[in-house]
Structures are given as C-alpha cells and as structure tokens.
Design a protein around this motif. Structure first.
Motif, mmCIF file in Angstrom:
data_model
loop_
_atom_site.group_PDB
_atom_site.id
_atom_site.type_symbol
_atom_site.label_atom_id
_atom_site.label_comp_id
_atom_site.label_asym_id
_atom_site.label_seq_id
_atom_site.Cartn_x
_atom_site.Cartn_y
_atom_site.Cartn_z
ATOM 1 N N TYR A 179 0.824 -1.212 0.000
ATOM 2 C CA TYR A 179 0.000 0.000 0.000
ATOM 3 C C TYR A 179 0.858 1.263 0.000
ATOM 4 N N LEU A 180 1.979 1.226 0.686
ATOM 5 C CA LEU A 180 2.884 2.376 0.665
ATOM 6 C C LEU A 180 3.433 2.585 -0.743
ATOM 7 N N GLY A 181 3.710 1.492 -1.444
ATOM 8 C CA GLY A 181 4.166 1.586 -2.829
ATOM 9 C C GLY A 181 3.120 2.217 -3.738
ATOM 10 N N TYR A 182 1.862 1.847 -3.546
ATOM 11 C CA TYR A 182 0.770 2.452 -4.320
ATOM 12 C C TYR A 182 0.619 3.930 -3.995
ATOM 13 N N PHE A 183 0.723 4.259 -2.700
ATOM 14 C CA PHE A 183 0.634 5.641 -2.248
ATOM 15 C C PHE A 183 1.750 6.477 -2.885
ATOM 16 N N ALA A 184 2.955 5.951 -2.866
ATOM 17 C CA ALA A 184 4.102 6.644 -3.462
ATOM 18 C C ALA A 184 3.899 6.838 -4.961
ATOM 19 N N SER A 185 3.425 5.801 -5.621
ATOM 20 C CA SER A 185 3.170 5.894 -7.068
ATOM 21 C C SER A 185 2.146 6.973 -7.375
ATOM 22 N N ALA A 186 1.098 7.032 -6.563
ATOM 23 C CA ALA A 186 0.054 8.039 -6.778
ATOM 24 C C ALA A 186 0.633 9.446 -6.660
ATOM 25 N N PHE A 191 8.727 6.096 -1.438
ATOM 26 C CA PHE A 191 9.397 5.013 -2.155
ATOM 27 C C PHE A 191 10.710 4.619 -1.486
ATOM 28 N N THR A 192 11.396 5.567 -0.873
ATOM 29 C CA THR A 192 12.623 5.247 -0.144
ATOM 30 C C THR A 192 12.300 4.326 1.030
#
Length: 76
Positions: free
Chosen positions: A5-12, A37-38
């Motif tokens: 979910y953090l990856g999706y949040f970062a992508s957004a 992303f870090t």
C-alpha cells in the motif's frame, strides 16, 4: 501493514506530481512520493529503489531550496 500500500501511495504521489503546472507543487508532491518510495524500498529490502528515490529526494529538496531563495524579495 502491507508495504504494498505504501508503494501504491508513493506511485500516486509521483503521478500527481507530473500533473502540476506549478514547479514548486510538482517538487513537493514528487518529494513526498520519493520519500515514500525510499521507505518502501528499505522495507522490502530493494536497495536500488531506496537509493534511487533517496537521491531523488535530496535533489527535490535542493531544487525547492533554490526556488525558495529565488522567490524571496530582496531588501534594499
């Protein structure tokens, strides 16, 4: 918490940053995405993701600082 979910949040945040017409807003949204992303890269032990986005975070901070200095009114 699933790190996915953090990856999706970062992508957004990165996608949203590319829709900005104001460079300062673009840099802020991009900075948030890069920081996320870090953290994501470190959490899933993907060092290339963490290192790349960590460096991009530093570049965003540098450019935000430059933009801030350029916009400050000078006192004569």
């Amino acid at each position: 918490m699933s790190w996915e979910y953090l990856g999706y949040f970062a992508s957004a945040f990165l996608v949203i940053s590319l829709t900005m017409t104001d460079v300062v807003k673009l840099r802020w949204f991009n900075l948030v995405g890069c920081i996320c992303f870090t953290i994501y890269g470190l959490a899933i032990e993907a060092l290339p993701v963490a290192i790349t986005n960590g460096l991009l975070s530093i570049l965003n901070i540098y450019h935000l600082y430059k933009l801030h200095i350029e916009r400050e009114p000078t006192i004569d």
